[in-house]
Scaffold this motif. Structure first.
Motif, PDB file in Angstrom:
ATOM      1  N   PRO A 262     -19.969   4.488 -25.524  1.00 48.36           N
ATOM      2  CA  PRO A 262     -19.666   3.611 -24.396  1.00 48.36           C
ATOM      3  C   PRO A 262     -18.838   2.389 -24.796  1.00 48.36           C
ATOM      4  N   LEU A 263     -19.086   1.868 -25.997  1.00 48.24           N
ATOM      5  CA  LEU A 263     -18.278   0.736 -26.459  1.00 48.24           C
ATOM      6  C   LEU A 263     -16.819   1.139 -26.662  1.00 48.24           C
ATOM      7  N   GLY A 264     -16.605   2.359 -27.149  1.00 51.15           N
ATOM      8  CA  GLY A 264     -15.236   2.853 -27.316  1.00 51.15           C
ATOM      9  C   GLY A 264     -14.522   2.964 -25.981  1.00 51.15           C
ATOM     10  N   SER A 265     -15.216   3.473 -24.978  1.00 47.45           N
ATOM     11  CA  SER A 265     -14.614   3.567 -23.641  1.00 47.45           C
ATOM     12  C   SER A 265     -14.332   2.177 -23.076  1.00 47.45           C
ATOM     13  N   ALA A 266     -15.252   1.228 -23.322  1.00 45.47           N
ATOM     14  CA  ALA A 266     -15.033  -0.147 -22.871  1.00 45.47           C
ATOM     15  C   ALA A 266     -13.825  -0.761 -23.579  1.00 45.47           C
ATOM     16  N   TRP A 267     -13.671  -0.442 -24.866  1.00 46.75           N
ATOM     17  CA  TRP A 267     -12.525  -0.942 -25.636  1.00 46.75           C
ATOM     18  C   TRP A 267     -11.220  -0.399 -25.044  1.00 46.75           C
ATOM     19  N   LEU A 268     -11.213   0.905 -24.711  1.00 42.83           N
ATOM     20  CA  LEU A 268     -10.021   1.494 -24.093  1.00 42.83           C
ATOM     21  C   LEU A 268      -9.742   0.850 -22.733  1.00 42.83           C
ATOM     22  N   ALA A 269     -10.793   0.605 -21.945  1.00 36.87           N
ATOM     23  CA  ALA A 269     -10.619  -0.045 -20.639  1.00 36.87           C
ATOM     24  C   ALA A 269     -10.018  -1.437 -20.813  1.00 36.87           C
ATOM     25  N   ALA A 270     -10.531  -2.182 -21.793  1.00 40.52           N
ATOM     26  CA  ALA A 270     -10.011  -3.529 -22.048  1.00 40.52           C
ATOM     27  C   ALA A 270      -8.562  -3.473 -22.529  1.00 40.52           C
ATOM     28  N   THR A 271      -8.247  -2.525 -23.399  1.00 40.11           N
ATOM     29  CA  THR A 271      -6.874  -2.374 -23.896  1.00 40.11           C
ATOM     30  C   THR A 271      -5.926  -2.072 -22.744  1.00 40.11           C
ATOM     31  N   ALA A 272      -6.322  -1.125 -21.880  1.00 44.15           N
ATOM     32  CA  ALA A 272      -5.478  -0.761 -20.732  1.00 44.15           C
ATOM     33  C   ALA A 272      -5.353  -1.928 -19.762  1.00 44.15           C
ATOM     34  N   ALA A 273      -6.451  -2.648 -19.515  1.00 41.84           N
ATOM     35  CA  ALA A 273      -6.419  -3.790 -18.598  1.00 41.84           C
ATOM     36  C   ALA A 273      -5.515  -4.900 -19.132  1.00 41.84           C
ATOM     37  N   ILE A 274      -5.585  -5.149 -20.432  1.00 40.57           N
ATOM     38  CA  ILE A 274      -4.720  -6.173 -21.029  1.00 40.57           C
ATOM     39  C   ILE A 274      -3.260  -5.765 -20.901  1.00 40.57           C
TER      40      ILE A 274
ATOM     41  N   PHE B 218     -11.589   4.705 -17.793  1.00 35.83           N
ATOM     42  CA  PHE B 218     -12.226   4.252 -19.030  1.00 35.83           C
ATOM     43  C   PHE B 218     -13.461   3.401 -18.710  1.00 35.83           C
ATOM     44  N   ALA B 219     -13.350   2.545 -17.698  1.00 33.87           N
ATOM     45  CA  ALA B 219     -14.478   1.688 -17.313  1.00 33.87           C
ATOM     46  C   ALA B 219     -15.644   2.522 -16.789  1.00 33.87           C
ATOM     47  N   VAL B 220     -15.349   3.528 -15.979  1.00 28.88           N
ATOM     48  CA  VAL B 220     -16.400   4.419 -15.466  1.00 28.88           C
ATOM     49  C   VAL B 220     -17.105   5.115 -16.630  1.00 28.88           C
ATOM     50  N   ALA B 221     -16.320   5.600 -17.583  1.00 27.94           N
ATOM     51  CA  ALA B 221     -16.900   6.264 -18.758  1.00 27.94           C
ATOM     52  C   ALA B 221     -17.795   5.301 -19.536  1.00 27.94           C
ATOM     53  N   ALA B 222     -17.365   4.040 -19.669  1.00 28.06           N
ATOM     54  CA  ALA B 222     -18.163   3.048 -20.404  1.00 28.06           C
ATOM     55  C   ALA B 222     -19.477   2.757 -19.690  1.00 28.06           C
ATOM     56  N   VAL B 223     -19.402   2.550 -18.383  1.00 26.88           N
ATOM     57  CA  VAL B 223     -20.611   2.229 -17.612  1.00 26.88           C
ATOM     58  C   VAL B 223     -21.567   3.424 -17.591  1.00 26.88           C
ATOM     59  N   ALA B 224     -21.024   4.614 -17.304  1.00 28.76           N
ATOM     60  CA  ALA B 224     -21.869   5.816 -17.257  1.00 28.76           C
ATOM     61  C   ALA B 224     -22.489   6.083 -18.620  1.00 28.76           C
ATOM     62  N   GLY B 225     -21.696   5.930 -19.677  1.00 28.00           N
ATOM     63  CA  GLY B 225     -22.228   6.128 -21.030  1.00 28.00           C
ATOM     64  C   GLY B 225     -23.293   5.103 -21.369  1.00 28.00           C
ATOM     65  N   GLY B 226     -23.074   3.852 -20.958  1.00 27.03           N
ATOM     66  CA  GLY B 226     -24.054   2.807 -21.201  1.00 27.03           C
ATOM     67  C   GLY B 226     -25.363   3.068 -20.471  1.00 27.03           C
ATOM     68  N   ILE B 227     -25.274   3.548 -19.242  1.00 27.97           N
ATOM     69  CA  ILE B 227     -26.481   3.888 -18.480  1.00 27.97           C
ATOM     70  C   ILE B 227     -27.243   5.012 -19.168  1.00 27.97           C
ATOM     71  N   CYS B 228     -26.509   6.022 -19.642  1.00 29.70           N
ATOM     72  CA  CYS B 228     -27.152   7.142 -20.343  1.00 29.70           C
ATOM     73  C   CYS B 228     -27.856   6.676 -21.611  1.00 29.70           C
ATOM     74  N   VAL B 229     -27.223   5.796 -22.355  1.00 28.96           N
ATOM     75  CA  VAL B 229     -27.845   5.288 -23.583  1.00 28.96           C
ATOM     76  C   VAL B 229     -29.086   4.467 -23.231  1.00 28.96           C
ATOM     77  N   ALA B 230     -28.957   3.575 -22.241  1.00 29.49           N
ATOM     78  CA  ALA B 230     -30.084   2.735 -21.844  1.00 29.49           C
ATOM     79  C   ALA B 230     -31.259   3.565 -21.330  1.00 29.49           C
ATOM     80  N   ALA B 231     -30.949   4.700 -20.689  1.00 35.37           N
ATOM     81  CA  ALA B 231     -32.000   5.577 -20.156  1.00 35.37           C
ATOM     82  C   ALA B 231     -32.479   6.581 -21.199  1.00 35.37           C
ATOM     83  N   HIS B 232     -31.979   6.447 -22.433  1.00 37.26           N
ATOM     84  CA  HIS B 232     -32.344   7.337 -23.543  1.00 37.26           C
ATOM     85  C   HIS B 232     -31.987   8.792 -23.253  1.00 37.26           C
ATOM     86  N   GLY B 233     -30.813   8.972 -22.617  1.00 40.73           N
ATOM     87  CA  GLY B 233     -30.321  10.334 -22.361  1.00 40.73           C
ATOM     88  C   GLY B 233     -29.876  10.976 -23.659  1.00 40.73           C
TER      89      GLY B 233
END
Length: 196
Positions: free
Chosen positions: A80-92, A134-149
């Protein structure tokens, strides 16, 4: 095909992850560096390699962190951090007026088309689509990690985010192509190739 090759570091990271996230990060960094160097040797400008540079940066930092503490809880959050990094890179890239897709697409069209305002607008929209994906992937991935998926569930975020962005890019490109066909010949371009 070039655009799909850009995701190769993530594929390598996923494949090597079970052997140790530190080795996965190092392997992904190596692949990202090879792609960056190969692109430069092929004559690509850095504006066409914004995401490549972003991936080298991300996997470089991740490699240092993972090697220094292989047992870190950060391990679970790497994707999820990688997806967030890509989202930030694209947004910048959007914020500074250099959408990352513009550099890629510019090399595929005549110079006069690449300089047109319509071409830049098309790439701003497509870059925004990928930023959202990328942001959707980061958020969805973060939710999965937080929910111990499990790992299978955690791959769902990138599939939905990146897959959705790919489909939306293709659909937008088809519409842009239709508008281009109705426009004067000097403004016609192959912006749809961005989605390839």
């Amino acid at each position: 095909m070039r655009n799909l090759r850009g995701f190769l570091p993530w594929v390598v990271f996923s494949l090597v992850f079970a052997a140790g996230w530190q080795w996965a990060a190092c392997a992904a960094l190596l692949v990202a560096l090879v792609l960056l160097v190969a692109g430069r040797r092929a004559g690509l400008g850095l504006d066409a390699q914004i995401l490549d540079v972003g991936m080298v940066s991300f996997f470089g930092i991740l490699s240092v962190l993972a090697l220094s503490d292989p047992g870190s809880p950060l391990r679970a959050w790497a994707s999820p951090l990688g997806s967030a990094w890509l989202a930030a890179t694209a947004a910048i890239s959007l914020a500074i007026g250099r959408p990352f897709t513009h550099g890629i697409a510019r090399s595929r069209v005549p110079a006069e088309v690449a300089r047109s305002a319509a071409f830049l607008r098309t790439n701003q929209v497509i870059t925004a689509i990928w930023t959202a994906g990328f942001a959707v992937a980061a958020v969805a991935g973060g939710i999965c990690v937080a929910a111990h998926g499990g790992p299978a569930l955690q791959t769902l975020g990138p599939i939905v985010g990146y897959g959705g962005a790919g489909v939306a890019t293709w659909r937008y490109s088809v519409r842009a192509r239709s508008r281009r066909i109705a426009s004067p010949p000097e403004l016609r371009s192959s912006t749809h190739e961005i989605a390839r």
